[in-house]
Design a protein around this motif. Structure first.
Motif, PDB file in Angstrom:
ATOM      1  N   ASP A  81      61.326  40.406-133.761  1.00 21.49           N
ATOM      2  CA  ASP A  81      62.195  39.818-134.785  1.00 21.49           C
ATOM      3  C   ASP A  81      63.574  40.486-134.771  1.00 21.49           C
ATOM      4  OD1 ASP A  81      60.423  41.995-135.525  1.00 21.49           O
ATOM      5  OD2 ASP A  81      61.438  41.996-137.464  1.00 21.49           O
ATOM      6  N   LYS A  91      58.325  44.096-132.640  1.00 18.60           N
ATOM      7  CA  LYS A  91      59.716  44.062-133.111  1.00 18.60           C
ATOM      8  C   LYS A  91      60.529  42.976-132.408  1.00 18.60           C
ATOM      9  CE  LYS A  91      59.040  48.935-133.963  1.00 18.60           C
ATOM     10  NZ  LYS A  91      59.491  50.291-133.978  1.00 18.60           N
ATOM     11  N   GLY A 148      54.794  41.009-131.973  1.00 12.73           N
ATOM     12  CA  GLY A 148      54.975  41.324-133.387  1.00 12.73           C
ATOM     13  C   GLY A 148      56.341  40.805-133.807  1.00 12.73           C
ATOM     14  N   LYS A 201      47.406  44.130-138.107  1.00  9.95           N
ATOM     15  CA  LYS A 201      47.659  42.694-137.899  1.00  9.95           C
ATOM     16  C   LYS A 201      46.482  42.021-137.184  1.00  9.95           C
ATOM     17  CE  LYS A 201      52.732  42.962-137.581  1.00  9.95           C
ATOM     18  NZ  LYS A 201      53.902  42.837-136.691  1.00  9.95           N
ATOM     19  N   GLN A 219      47.849  56.192-143.034  1.00  9.08           N
ATOM     20  CA  GLN A 219      48.435  54.846-142.880  1.00  9.08           C
ATOM     21  C   GLN A 219      47.340  53.811-142.562  1.00  9.08           C
ATOM     22  OE1 GLN A 219      51.305  54.741-139.681  1.00  9.08           O
ATOM     23  NE2 GLN A 219      51.812  52.588-140.002  1.00  9.08           N
ATOM     24  N   GLY A 222      57.596  41.050-137.169  1.00  2.87           N
ATOM     25  CA  GLY A 222      58.027  41.536-138.474  1.00  2.87           C
ATOM     26  C   GLY A 222      57.122  42.667-138.936  1.00  2.87           C
ATOM     27  N   GLU A 223      57.528  43.298-140.038  1.00  3.15           N
ATOM     28  CA  GLU A 223      56.731  44.428-140.537  1.00  3.15           C
ATOM     29  C   GLU A 223      55.483  43.976-141.280  1.00  3.15           C
ATOM     30  OE1 GLU A 223      58.894  48.145-141.734  1.00  3.15           O
ATOM     31  OE2 GLU A 223      60.482  46.674-142.105  1.00  3.15           O
ATOM     32  N   GLY A 239      55.595  55.278-133.075  1.00  4.50           N
ATOM     33  CA  GLY A 239      56.698  54.442-133.558  1.00  4.50           C
ATOM     34  C   GLY A 239      56.779  53.090-132.888  1.00  4.50           C
ATOM     35  N   SER A 240      55.902  52.861-131.895  1.00  3.35           N
ATOM     36  CA  SER A 240      55.967  51.579-131.183  1.00  3.35           C
ATOM     37  C   SER A 240      55.421  50.434-132.038  1.00  3.35           C
ATOM     38  CB  SER A 240      55.184  51.667-129.867  1.00  3.35           C
ATOM     39  OG  SER A 240      53.837  51.990-130.127  1.00  3.35           O
ATOM     40  N   GLY A 241      54.650  50.785-133.065  1.00  6.00           N
ATOM     41  CA  GLY A 241      54.076  49.736-133.925  1.00  6.00           C
ATOM     42  C   GLY A 241      52.575  49.600-133.728  1.00  6.00           C
ATOM     43  N   LYS A 242      51.965  50.654-133.205  1.00  3.04           N
ATOM     44  CA  LYS A 242      50.533  50.629-132.888  1.00  3.04           C
ATOM     45  C   LYS A 242      49.671  50.393-134.128  1.00  3.04           C
ATOM     46  CE  LYS A 242      49.981  54.184-130.480  1.00  3.04           C
ATOM     47  NZ  LYS A 242      49.501  55.175-131.438  1.00  3.04           N
ATOM     48  N   THR A 243      49.856  51.255-135.119  1.00  5.04           N
ATOM     49  CA  THR A 243      48.995  51.163-136.308  1.00  5.04           C
ATOM     50  C   THR A 243      49.225  49.833-137.040  1.00  5.04           C
ATOM     51  OG1 THR A 243      49.049  53.560-136.478  1.00  5.04           O
ATOM     52  CG2 THR A 243      48.301  52.363-138.426  1.00  5.04           C
ATOM     53  N   THR A 244      50.474  49.423-137.129  1.00  3.18           N
ATOM     54  CA  THR A 244      50.778  48.137-137.762  1.00  3.18           C
ATOM     55  C   THR A 244      50.068  47.006-137.014  1.00  3.18           C
ATOM     56  OG1 THR A 244      52.959  49.032-138.297  1.00  3.18           O
ATOM     57  CG2 THR A 244      52.681  46.656-138.532  1.00  3.18           C
TER      58      THR A 244
HETATM   59  P1  GDP Z   1      52.901  53.726-134.531  1.00  2.77           P
HETATM   60  O1  GDP Z   1      53.475  55.105-134.689  1.00  2.77           O
HETATM   61  O2  GDP Z   1      52.954  53.260-133.127  1.00  2.77           O
HETATM   62  O3  GDP Z   1      51.538  53.572-135.131  1.00  2.77           O
HETATM   63  O4  GDP Z   1      53.915  52.750-135.305  1.00  2.77           O
HETATM   64  P2  GDP Z   1      53.818  52.068-136.742  1.00  2.77           P
HETATM   65  O5  GDP Z   1      52.765  51.014-136.767  1.00  2.77           O
HETATM   66  O6  GDP Z   1      53.737  53.128-137.781  1.00  2.77           O
HETATM   67  O7  GDP Z   1      55.218  51.320-136.798  1.00  2.77           O
HETATM   68  C1  GDP Z   1      56.457  51.996-136.747  1.00  2.77           C
HETATM   69  C2  GDP Z   1      57.485  51.191-137.548  1.00  2.77           C
HETATM   70  O8  GDP Z   1      57.726  49.937-136.916  1.00  2.77           O
HETATM   71  C3  GDP Z   1      57.011  50.867-138.965  1.00  2.77           C
HETATM   72  O9  GDP Z   1      58.118  50.991-139.831  1.00  2.77           O
HETATM   73  C4  GDP Z   1      56.575  49.396-138.860  1.00  2.77           C
HETATM   74  O10 GDP Z   1      56.713  48.703-140.086  1.00  2.77           O
HETATM   75  C5  GDP Z   1      57.540  48.874-137.826  1.00  2.77           C
HETATM   76  N1  GDP Z   1      57.018  47.703-137.086  1.00  2.77           N
HETATM   77  C6  GDP Z   1      55.854  47.569-136.420  1.00  2.77           C
HETATM   78  N2  GDP Z   1      55.759  46.355-135.830  1.00  2.77           N
HETATM   79  C7  GDP Z   1      56.899  45.685-136.155  1.00  2.77           C
HETATM   80  C8  GDP Z   1      57.432  44.377-135.840  1.00  2.77           C
HETATM   81  O11 GDP Z   1      56.827  43.558-135.134  1.00  2.77           O
HETATM   82  N3  GDP Z   1      58.662  44.084-136.356  1.00  2.77           N
HETATM   83  C9  GDP Z   1      59.378  44.974-137.125  1.00  2.77           C
HETATM   84  N4  GDP Z   1      60.560  44.593-137.575  1.00  2.77           N
HETATM   85  N5  GDP Z   1      58.914  46.198-137.407  1.00  2.77           N
HETATM   86  C10 GDP Z   1      57.704  46.556-136.947  1.00  2.77           C
END
Ligand code: GDP
Length: 295
Positions: free
Chosen positions: A250, A248, A273, A119, A146, A275-276, A110-115
């Protein structure tokens, strides 16, 4: 109503007009205001304590510059100290002279790793670099899906592990394939958990030992504030990290996580990061975070 730090300090120092030096009692009053501003920015307490001690030392007895009011002078000292802590330069990813550069992403679920993998891959693809993405979270099929979806959308190859279920083997095979295919970079998307646990750390450590990545990037959710620093420390101690991506930004994060993580791990924050969407990634500029913290 929220006052930014400059306003707070101006108020403290209004009565000091015309004095030549910053006196101990005046500085202490200002330090209380700085403490509140740092707590509001969600900087962790031990970091605040060290920081205030530094600022105190630098401030007492200092001549007030003719061009500045005492309030502004304190803000300048705080500003310089914050920049000193965060570093004053952008820290890029270090690409290897011998491709592929292997980047390993670590962090909690949930930290935003995959996103962030998406990027970075998008950014490098735009620069003409040939990247391979590797889904190594074998426990969550949704995480693998994902990354595959991201790869399809971005037209970037994703490693197909077939029936292999061992994350160490998957990463090793993927790096070998990337070497054969003369890829510029490989990004390993390792598993996350909701909390730090020994099994996760052990797995991440074993992958690191086996593939010897050029960069281990820790991905942290800036909204977690000071808690992000504790998690960073666990990864730093158990695995070793080379840099940080703070996601996150933003949201309403006030920048405290950046300061605490840098202070606790000593490692640079490389990207943020914002934004999404997949184009919402920026190199980390310490001075911008400093203004965010100072308000
Ligand atoms: P992972 O479990 O670490 O791989 O996390 P995900 O990449 O699945 O991201 C978890 C949630 O955070 C998703 O809903 C993403 O869209 C959101 N997210 C990731 N990076 C950012 C960011 O920089 N800003 C915002 N607002 N959301 C983000």
């Amino acid at each position: 109503m929220f006052q930014n730090l400059s306003e707070r300090l101006e108020a403290v120092y209004k009565k000091l007009k015309g004095r030549g030096k910053l006196k101990e009692s005046d500085v202490d009053e200002a330090l209380r205001e700085i403490r509140v501003a740092l707590i509001e920015a969600d900087v962790s307490l031990p970091v605040i304590k060290d920081f205030l001690a530094q600022v105190r030392e630098k401030s007492i007895g200092q001549e007030i510059l003719k061009s500045l009011t005492p309030g502004h002078q304190m803000v300048k000292i705080v500003n310089d100290e914050l920049e000193g802590l965060l570093g004053d330069e952008v820290s890029p990813i270090r690409f290897s002279d011998q491709p592929p550069t292997v980047i390993m992403m670590v962090g909690l679920q949930g930290s935003g790793k995959t996103t962030t993998v998406g990027k970075l891959a998008r950014l490098w693809k735009k620069e003409g670099k040939n990247v391979l993405l590797v889904p190594a979270d074998v426990y969550r099929p949704a995480a693998i899906e994902q990354l595959n979806t991201l790869g399809r959308d971005l037209e970037i190859d994703v490693f197909d592990a077939g029936d292999e279920k061992d994350p160490v083997a998957i990463c090793t095979q993927a790096v070998q394939q990337a070497k054969k295919e003369l890829r510029y970079a490989v990004i390993l998307d390792t598993a996350g958990r909701q909390q730090i646990d020994e099994a996760l750390m052990d797995e991440v450590r074993r992958i690191k030992e086996k593939v010897e990545p050029h960069e281990v990037l820790f991905v942290a959710d800036s909204m977690m504030g000071q808690q992000a620093a504790d998690i960073a420390k666990s990864f730093q101690d158990a695995v070793g990290i080379d840099g940080v991506v703070l996601t996150k930004m933003d949201g309403d994060a006030r920048g405290g996580a950046a300061l605490s993580i840098k202070n606790v791990t000593g490692k640079p924050i490389k990207y943020i990061g914002t934004g999404e969407k997949l184009d919402a990634l920026e190199p980390f500029h310490p001075d911008r975070i400093v203004s965010r913290i100072l308000g």
